[in-house]
Structures are given as structure tokens and as C-alpha cells.
Design an enzyme around this catalytic site. Structure first.
Site, PDB file in Angstrom:
ATOM      1  N   LYS A  88       0.548  11.916  -3.163  1.00  0.00           N
ATOM      2  CA  LYS A  88       1.153  11.004  -4.271  1.00  0.00           C
ATOM      3  C   LYS A  88      -0.120   9.827  -4.205  1.00  0.00           C
ATOM      4  O   LYS A  88      -0.390   9.067  -3.495  1.00  0.00           O
ATOM      5  CB  LYS A  88       2.064   9.876  -3.907  1.00  0.00           C
ATOM      6  CG  LYS A  88       2.812   9.531  -5.322  1.00  0.00           C
ATOM      7  CD  LYS A  88       3.633   8.370  -4.928  1.00  0.00           C
ATOM      8  CE  LYS A  88       2.962   6.950  -4.554  1.00  0.00           C
ATOM      9  NZ  LYS A  88       2.337   6.421  -5.976  1.00  0.00           N
TER      10      LYS A  88
ATOM     11  N   CYS B 178     -11.017  -2.218   2.136  1.00  0.00           N
ATOM     12  CA  CYS B 178     -10.173  -2.852   3.226  1.00  0.00           C
ATOM     13  C   CYS B 178     -11.115  -3.175   4.480  1.00  0.00           C
ATOM     14  O   CYS B 178     -10.654  -3.952   5.202  1.00  0.00           O
ATOM     15  CB  CYS B 178      -9.115  -1.782   3.657  1.00  0.00           C
ATOM     16  SG  CYS B 178      -9.903  -0.245   4.001  1.00  0.00           S
TER      17      CYS B 178
ATOM     18  N   GLU C  59      -6.088 -11.375   2.503  1.00  0.00           N
ATOM     19  CA  GLU C  59      -6.835 -10.363   2.440  1.00  0.00           C
ATOM     20  C   GLU C  59      -6.897 -10.486   0.633  1.00  0.00           C
ATOM     21  O   GLU C  59      -6.017 -10.263   0.097  1.00  0.00           O
ATOM     22  CB  GLU C  59      -6.264  -8.971   2.844  1.00  0.00           C
ATOM     23  CG  GLU C  59      -7.223  -7.789   1.933  1.00  0.00           C
ATOM     24  CD  GLU C  59      -6.740  -6.370   2.360  1.00  0.00           C
ATOM     25  OE1 GLU C  59      -7.639  -5.495   3.011  1.00  0.00           O
ATOM     26  OE2 GLU C  59      -5.512  -5.986   2.493  1.00  0.00           O
TER      27      GLU C  59
ATOM     28  N   GLU D 217      -3.064   3.156   7.677  1.00  0.00           N
ATOM     29  CA  GLU D 217      -4.446   2.720   7.769  1.00  0.00           C
ATOM     30  C   GLU D 217      -4.189   1.497   6.748  1.00  0.00           C
ATOM     31  O   GLU D 217      -3.992   1.571   5.469  1.00  0.00           O
ATOM     32  CB  GLU D 217      -5.700   3.343   7.344  1.00  0.00           C
ATOM     33  CG  GLU D 217      -6.791   2.715   7.546  1.00  0.00           C
ATOM     34  CD  GLU D 217      -7.555   2.180   6.256  1.00  0.00           C
ATOM     35  OE1 GLU D 217      -7.601   0.808   6.086  1.00  0.00           O
ATOM     36  OE2 GLU D 217      -8.129   2.934   5.282  1.00  0.00           O
TER      37      GLU D 217
END
Length: 475
Positions: A175, A285, A376, A251
Site C-alpha cells: 500500500k 526522516c 519532527e 521505521e
């Protein structure tokens, strides 16, 4: 718009059962450029059924490693042959400069080749026993893998998940992120052209919560779930998979620290520090979004770093000369904008650009309690402060709930090893950034995830290790 891109289920490209579609929006023009099947739980269920049938009854898990490897190498060939189409798809879906998208396509092909060969060349253990028995180990495919990919490196990270899963004989339901769906359908088309049997690689499009993504993580027919994305979603996936005791590999986000010591090669440090936060418009990331510079070179480094930031060419991501494109979506732009508008401290350079763009932004004198140090941002925004001692730098670097990666720049080999050991992160880059060896473990600690990917670590996740014990002497 340039066409319709469907799910790929059991070897056929198809629309959704209820006929729904969604647009794929070009972040540069801010207009739809393609239509994509909008899947729901029913579409996810039929994709899982196809993958389950292909695993339980089909030839793929029963092939030898060499035959599976040959087909995966053929897929890698096709990926390289269609580099222009694949790179343009990712560029139009998320605004990544086409030069970077082209590099990602080559990385995707390399992922397929590496894991095809890694599986073929891997060995088990032979364990002679004093009792007159002999034990050996086998690594057998786990079953059906649900792979949920992010939008920032669409094709490359999709291949990073499916390559080891397929190489070890699993079947896959992929997906892709709803913002970047096109390259997944293109990859599945190429997989069928390469000769992968129907049902081995399935693609289902749609959203996550209360839709196709959630249905995949809750399906008891799924044997592995691998996800790359942000930490809140990672927690939800873990809870859903736990109901079926399905192993997960996650992750997740990062808030990477970048330490520049006074003895560093400053030209090298400036180059990689800019790559670490401005590449892909900071939508990485692994971004080095917290920059700590030893006070003795703080001013000199910042002067060079700001000049480098201001030299980056922004504009249309389809232009090969563009180095910084727009952010991937309107909603993500709104998030990053909230960190840039009325930013605390001193903005040395940067700010909002045209459309969904944010210029390379450097913030100094930001209070350590500000959210810019803790959260973040996932955009081209870096906060910077000086430090005086090595211990101070390490303490600041580790003062985060994330632990995906860190960087340090120094010419002192003793310090390099000492600080690398002290940093709480899954990967530490010394005098460089974003250099990967596919044999090495990749993953994070804390809010940055669970598990590791790469080489033997991917093998452990996508297989069921089995011990076989046989008697070799008379009882």
C-alpha cells in the site's frame, strides 16, 4: 490528467469494488495530474486473498533462490529501462526534484538486485552435536507481507520493503502513500512483465485509518507488517497487528542531531550538513534538523552554511537543475509553515516561498524548550546552537525521544569512535550523510521504531527460522 492508475491484484490492474477514485495532485502546479483507484477494506481483503492464495498454492515460495533471483534481476532491468517514467511519476506526485527521483530509481533497482543475490547466497548453520545428532537451520518464507510505504521516497522505499520479502519467497500486498501512488502501480506492471506470477506482488491504493491501510494491519491472513512513516501511525499499526500476534517492523520518525567539532573539515561539514537538512526539501526522516557547532568555529561555519543554503536552486522540480522543490502536499505545507511563520529566535535565512514551497531556513538563538528542537518538522528547517565541550554536545544530541540517526564531523579519530559509541541512534554518520550499505542494520530506537532492516536483519524478519535435528548414529 494523464490517465488512470488502478490497484494491481492477482495479476490484473483493476478499479475499486465501489468504483471510487482519487486525484493525484502535482505539488508544483497544485493541480490533479492523474486519477487513482481509491481502495477500501474490501479491496485490501481481496489483495490479501490473492497474496494468500499465491503463497499457499502458487509457485513463488517453492521456486529455488536462483529462479526467484533471475526474475527479480529482470524486474531491476525493467526498472532501469523505465527510469524516466518512474522518476517523473515520483516528481509529479511529491515535488521531488527529478534529478533526485532519477537517483531513487537506480537505488530501487539496486535494492532488487542486492536482496535477490543476498537470499541466493545466504547460508544456514550446521551444528554437529556430541549426542550423535546433527542440527541445521533453514530460513523459510514467513507468508504474506503487508508493506505500507511513505510518500517521501516512494519507489525507493517501496523496493526496500518488497525486495527482501520477495527474495525470500513471500508474497506481498503493497500500500503506497495516498499522496504518491503512481510509481507503485508502475512497479507492479513491470513485475508482471518481468514474469512474477499473479498474486505475488499486489498493490492496493487508499488511505490508512478506517480504510485499506488499517484493513491490512488487522487481517489475520497477513504474516508480517512492515511500515515506514511517522510515530503516531506506527503505534496504531502495532496495536492492530498485536491482536493477531503479527510481527511488525517499523521505521518511524527522526530528529537527527548533527555535531560539528572545531577540528572538522568545514567545507565537508557544510556540504553534508546542507544535504542532511535541505535534500528533498527536508522531507527525510534522517534529516539533520538539530545542528550543534563547537563555539570556536560557530560563526565561520554559520557564514558558510547560510551561503550554501541561499545558493540552492529552487523551482520547478521537473527542471533537472532544480535542487529544492515544493513540499509534497497542501496539508504538509501547512504543517511546515506553522514552524516558519513567527519562528522563534533569529532567522538567518529562509522563510516561505511561492505556492507550497519553503526556502532553506536556518534558525539560531532558539530557546531549547521550543518545539522546533523537539518535534519532527519534516521540512527544510534547521535549528542551530553552539556547544563548548564534547560531553555537552553528546548530552544535547541524546535529549530527544527519537533515535534514528546522528552525524558528527571531526578529524580526531579517537573522538569519532568515542562519540559514535555515546550517541543513542540506529545509524551514526562520520564526516558524511545518507551513505548506505545494504548489508548493515537500519532502524531506530525510541520513537524512531522497532526492528532493523538490511541484509541478514531483513532475512530474520521475512523468514521463519527452523531448526532440523536428525539422528546420525544408532540409538
Amino acid at each position: 490528467m494523464t490517465g488512470f492508475y488502478g490497484h494491481v491484484i492477482d495479476g490484473e490492474e483493476t478499479g475499486s469494488l465501489d468504483g471510487r477514485r482519487m486525484p493525484s495532485v502535482d505539488p508544483w502546479t497544485r493541480e490533479p495530474w492523474a486519477e487513482v483507484a481509491l481502495g477500501g477494506a474490501d479491496d485490501a481483503a481481496r489483495a490479501v486473498a490473492a497474496a494468500r492464495r499465491a503463497f499457499d498454492e502458487g509457485p513463488w515460495p517453492r521456486m529455488g533462490f536462483a529462479e526467484r533471483g533471475r526474475l527479480l534481476h529482470r524486474l531491476a532491468d525493467l526498472v532501469e529501462e523505465h527510469r524516466a517514467e518512474l522518476s517523473l511519476a515520483d516528481t509529479r506526485d511529491m515535488g521531488k526534484p527529478v534529478a533526485q527521483s532519477g537517483h531513487d530509481v537506480l537505488r530501487a533497482a539496486a535494492n532488487l538486485r542486492f536482496f535477490a543475490d543476498h537470499a541466493r547466497l545466504s547460508t544456514g548453520q550446521a551444528l554437529p552435536m556430541d549426542s550423535g545428532h546433527h542440527a541445521y537451520t533453514r530460513y523459510e518464507p514467513a507468508g504474506v507481507a503487508a508493506a505500507i510505504a511513505p510518500w517521501n521516497f516512494p519507489l525507493m522505499l517501496e523496493s526496500w520493503k518488497i525486495a527482501p520479502a520477495l527474495a525470500w519467497g513471500n508474497t506481498v500486498v503493497l500500500k503506497p502513500a495516498e499522496d504518491t501512488p503512481i510509481s507503485a502501480t508502475l512497479l507492479a506492471r513491470l513485475a508482471l512483465e518481468a514474469g512474477l506470477p499473479p498474486g505475488v506482488l499486489n498493490v492496493v491504493h487508499g488511505y490508512g485509518p478506517d480504510s485499506a491501510g488499517q484493513a491490512l494491519t488487522e487481517d489475520p491472513r497477513v504474516d508480517r507488517v512492515t511500515f515506514t512513516g511517522e510515530s503516531v501511525t506506527g503505534r496504531a499499526i502495532t496495536r492492530a497487528a498485536a491482536a493477531n500476534l503479527t510481527p511488525v517492523s517499523l521505521e518511524l520518525g527522526g530528529k537527527g542531531a548533527n555535531l560539528v567539532f572545531a577540528d572538522a573539515d568545514l567545507d565537508n561539514a557544510v556540504h553534508w550538513s546542507a544535504e542532511a537538512i535541505f535534500r528533498n526539501a527536508g522531507q527525510v526522516c534522517l534529516a539533520g534538523s538539530r545542528l550543534y557547532v563547537e563555539r570556536a568555529v560557530y560563526g565561520e561555519f554559520l557564514d558558510r552554511f547560510v551561503k550554501k543554503a541561499e545558493s540552492l536552486r529552487t523551482g520547478d522540480p521537473k527542471d533537472p537543475a532544480t535542487e529544492l522543490g515544493p513540499l509534497a502536499s497542501e496539508s504538509h505545507f501547512a504543517k511546515v509553515r506553522s514552524y516558519v511563520e513567527n519562528a522563534p529566535g533569529t532567522m538567518l535565512t529562509g522563510g516561505l516561498g511561492d505556492g507550497w514551497s519553503v526556502r532553506p531556513t536556518v534558525l539560531a538563538d532558539v530557546d531549547p524548550s521550543a518545539r522546533h528542537w523537539r518535534e519532527e518538522i519534516f521540512g527544510p528547517v534547521v535549528v542551530v546552537q553552539p556547544f563548548d565541550t564534547e560531553a555537552e554536545a553528546v548530552t544535547a544530541a541524546n535529549a530527544t525521544r527519537y533515535g534514528l540517526n546522528a552525524m558528527l564531523f571531526t578529524e580526531n579519530v579517537n573522538r569519532a569512535h568515542r562519540v559514535s559509541a555515546a550517541l543513542r541512534a540506529g545509524t551514526v554518520w562520520l564526516n558524511c550523510f545518507f551513505i548506505r550499505d545494504l548489508r548493515a542494520p537500519f532502524g531506530g530506537v525510541g520513537d524512531s521504531g522497532i526492528g532493523r532492516e538490511g541484509g541478514d536483519f531483513s532475512r530474520e524478519f521475512f523468514t521463519e527460522p527452523k531448526a532440523v535435528v536428525m539422528q546420525i548414529t544408532d540409538a
